[in-house]
Design an enzyme around this catalytic site. Structure first.
Site: not given
Ligand code: NDP
Length: 376
Positions: A142, A227
């Site tokens: 989401k 949420y």
């Molecule tokens: P993070 O920044 O921690 O991780 C995102 C990952 O996406 C990065 O580590 C990277 O992985 C990849 N990525 C690819 N392109 C980009 C870019 N241009 N900039 C940054 N990262 C990029 O984010 P979150 O994990 O916190 O959030 C990711 C998604 O999950 C969002 O949509 C958020 O809303 C959702 N979310 C949902 C939650 C829930 O409880 N359901 C809780 C937290 C987040 P790599 O280096 O491997 O390419």
């Protein structure tokens, strides 16, 4: 008496006798399915590749270690060092690792049934459509997209490709949440009158993607306010028919144009219930749902954090056990994707498009100052 305690007393077991309560072990009535005690969660494993090895992807991977029906078998990432570390930690062979340039090739990988997309919001649209074209089931975090138009395109692409699209609505499988939904649907609460949703936290690092309009698509509403939007719908049990909203910004340097800091919004429902909600990146201690009804009430606080979720109703404290949300979610999603199971609260792309329509209307109401009509 609490239905689970009641059941345990009847069969003469202590709560400790059931180590993990999966929501798939709850009957539609919300009571524990006694068959669970003799029948472990079995069936084929859903083999999942995670795309985006960040904070949330890591949490999902860790939680899947305890799944009975889902397991991590592939990685998609732009960061080779993370891929190496995850390969070692989770035993993923190099042939199951992809980059953002090569992941269309999952098409030919028989070790991967589904791809779980946990990248920044703005990337979801194209990534979901590419995974669908590769013929794999899609699970997307989401907010599923930046707006309802994008969301509908994703739903249509998955339908065209003959794959399912699910969204990481982990609260839809949370036992205390489901108990309140059970109380509402059984009529115990009577007519629903009012919902309050408070969703917020104080966001840190001003350089993170969540505060970048291009990657996040907005601000607190896209991330945490969703949420309260989604919660209003599953707590009230109806889709809203109008929205009003007001935005407040105290720090225009940190929260730039198009990145909302605080939005208050109100929803009206066809049965006459109203909702009053707050979404913010500038206040802590805001994770609370309150439902007021003709014959009782229900509250959850915290309502959507990783838990333990706490809550009470007019009947007393909610005592359903804490579960690791992502473990239960992935076991449930495996059953939806592999067995055709229907969840109590939908988690498909159409459900996400409804939330995106409300988000679009909230932003439009802030922009114009006028009440928006909704047709979900
Ligand atoms: P993070 O920044 O921690 O991780 C995102 C990952 O996406 C990065 O580590 C990277 O992985 C990849 N990525 C690819 N392109 C980009 C870019 N241009 N900039 C940054 N990262 C990029 O984010 P979150 O994990 O916190 O959030 C990711 C998604 O999950 C969002 O949509 C958020 O809303 C959702 N979310 C949902 C939650 C829930 O409880 N359901 C809780 C937290 C987040 P790599 O280096 O491997 O390419």
């Amino acid at each position: 008496m609490n239905s689970r305690r009641d059941f345990l007393q009847k069969i003469g077991l202590s709560a400790l006798a059931i180590p993990i309560l999966h929501t798939n072990n709850l009957l539609p009535s919300g009571r524990l399915d006694p068959r669970h005690l003799s029948k472990p969660l079995d069936g084929p494993m859903l083999r999942v590749a995670i795309m985006g090895l960040g904070g949330y992807g890591g949490r999902v991977a860790e939680a899947m270690l305890n799944c009975k029906r889902a397991k991590l078998t592939g990685l998609i990432s732009g960061t080779p060092a993370k891929v190496k570390a995850w390969q070692e930690k989770y035993g993923i062979p190099a042939k199951n690792c992809y980059t953002y340039q090569t992941f269309d090739q999952v098409k030919d990988n028989p070790d991967i049934d589904a791809v779980y997309i946990t990248t920044p919001n703005a990337l979801h649209h194209d990534q979901v459509i590419r995974v669908a074209k590769a013929g794999k089931q899609v699970i997307c975090e989401k907010p599923m997209a930046l707006n309802a138009l994008q969301g509908q395109e994703m739903v249509d692409a998955c339908q065209k490709a003959g794959v399912k699209l699910l969204v990481g609505y982990r609260m839809h499988f949370e036992p205390k949440t489901l108990e309140i939904v059970r109380m509402r649907t059984s009529g115990e609460l009577g007519k629903i009158r009012f919902f309050q949703g408070l969703s917020g936290f104080t966001i840190g690092d001003p350089t993170q993607w969540r505060l970048n309009k291009e990657l996040a698509g907005g601000g607190s509403m896209m991330d945490i306010g969703i949420y309260s939007v989604n919660g209003a719908r599953y707590m009230v049990g109806e889709d809203p028919i109008w929205v009003t909203a007001q935005e407040t910004k105290t720090d225009p340097v940190k929260f730039k144009e198009g990145v909302d800091e605080t939005i208050q919004f109100q929803l009206g429902f066809p049965g006459g219930a109203v909702a009053s909600c707050l979404s913010t990146y500038n206040m802590n201690n805001l994770d609370r749902f309150f439902l007021d009804a003709e014959k009782g009430f229900a509250e959850l606080q915290p309502a959507t954090g990783y838990g333990p979720i706490k809550g009470r109703t007019n009947e007393g404290e909610l005592t359903q056990p804490h579960v690791t949300h992502q473990t239960v979610q992935m076991d449930e999603m495996a059953q939806i994707l592999l067995d055709g199971k229907t969840p109590i609260i939908p988690v498909d792309g159409n459900e996400a498009v409804k939330d995106l329509k409300v988000l679009d209307a909230v932003y439009e109401a802030c922009r114009t100052g006028s009440k928006q009509t909704l047709n979900l």
